[in-house]
Design a protein around this motif. Structure first.
Motif, PDB file in Angstrom:
ATOM      1  N   ILE A 167      58.393  61.238  66.893  1.00 19.58           N
ATOM      2  CA  ILE A 167      57.230  62.019  66.440  1.00 19.58           C
ATOM      3  C   ILE A 167      55.975  61.163  66.453  1.00 19.58           C
ATOM      4  O   ILE A 167      54.926  61.576  66.979  1.00 19.58           O
ATOM      5  CB  ILE A 167      57.496  62.621  65.048  1.00 19.58           C
ATOM      6  N   ALA A 194      54.768  60.441  70.017  1.00 16.53           N
ATOM      7  CA  ALA A 194      54.113  61.610  70.618  1.00 16.53           C
ATOM      8  C   ALA A 194      52.668  61.717  70.131  1.00 16.53           C
ATOM      9  O   ALA A 194      51.756  61.991  70.923  1.00 16.53           O
ATOM     10  CB  ALA A 194      54.892  62.877  70.288  1.00 16.53           C
ATOM     11  N   PHE A 213      52.308  70.869  70.033  1.00 20.80           N
ATOM     12  CA  PHE A 213      53.399  71.049  69.076  1.00 20.80           C
ATOM     13  C   PHE A 213      54.570  71.813  69.689  1.00 20.80           C
ATOM     14  O   PHE A 213      55.720  71.582  69.315  1.00 20.80           O
ATOM     15  CB  PHE A 213      52.893  71.681  67.782  1.00 20.80           C
ATOM     16  N   LEU A 227      56.291  68.991  71.432  1.00 22.77           N
ATOM     17  CA  LEU A 227      56.954  68.138  70.444  1.00 22.77           C
ATOM     18  C   LEU A 227      58.223  68.799  69.927  1.00 22.77           C
ATOM     19  O   LEU A 227      59.270  68.153  69.812  1.00 22.77           O
ATOM     20  CB  LEU A 227      56.004  67.806  69.297  1.00 22.77           C
ATOM     21  N   GLU A 255      60.943  68.384  72.382  1.00 26.26           N
ATOM     22  CA  GLU A 255      61.487  67.024  72.346  1.00 26.26           C
ATOM     23  C   GLU A 255      62.431  66.833  71.164  1.00 26.26           C
ATOM     24  O   GLU A 255      63.487  66.199  71.293  1.00 26.26           O
ATOM     25  CB  GLU A 255      60.362  65.992  72.260  1.00 26.26           C
TER      26      GLU A 255
END
Length: 131
Positions: free
Chosen positions: A26, A29, A83, A86, A89
């Protein structure tokens, strides 16, 4: 400012779940978002939950919840793309856990109200000196 809080149920420990790699994913990113999130304002932390009830309280279920709070000002298009990417991921990172047990994953993104936000941070200075 971009702060991520990852809450996870302690029953994930039996699956070999480690929160640090998820926190690193996180934070990386956010750092790699072309300067959208100032590096000195990025925080990622985890909270292991021992007291919770999920669904029918059978003990078969687990969850990971991610709450991200950031300062206002990013466009709706950026938020959807960043987002959304993210979350994809994070899902991929947790796929081995999904294969072994029942798991609920959620992510919420909030914008901080600047009028109710009080901060003092000299970490930014380190990045300005390095640049």
């Amino acid at each position: 400012m971009a702060h991520a809080v990852v809450e996870w149920t302690d029953n994930l420990a039996a699956e070999g779940f480690a929160v640090k790699p998820l926190l690193s994913l996180i934070a990386a990113a956010m750092r790699d978002a072309d300067g959208v999130f100032p590096p000195g304002g990025i925080r990622a932390r985890g909270i292991r939950l021992e007291d919770y009830v999920i669904a029918d309280d059978s003990g078969q279920d687990a969850f990971v919840n991610i709450t991200i709070r950031m300062g206002a000002g990013r466009s709706a298009e950026f938020k959807a793309a960043f987002f959304g990417g993210l979350f994809a991921e994070v899902k991929a990172h947790l796929e081995p856990v999904f294969e072994r047990r029942y798991l609920a994953l959620s992510m919420y993104v909030d914008e901080a109200d600047e009028a109710g936000s009080f901060k003092h941070n000299n970490i930014h200075t380190r990045f300005r000196k390095a640049g």
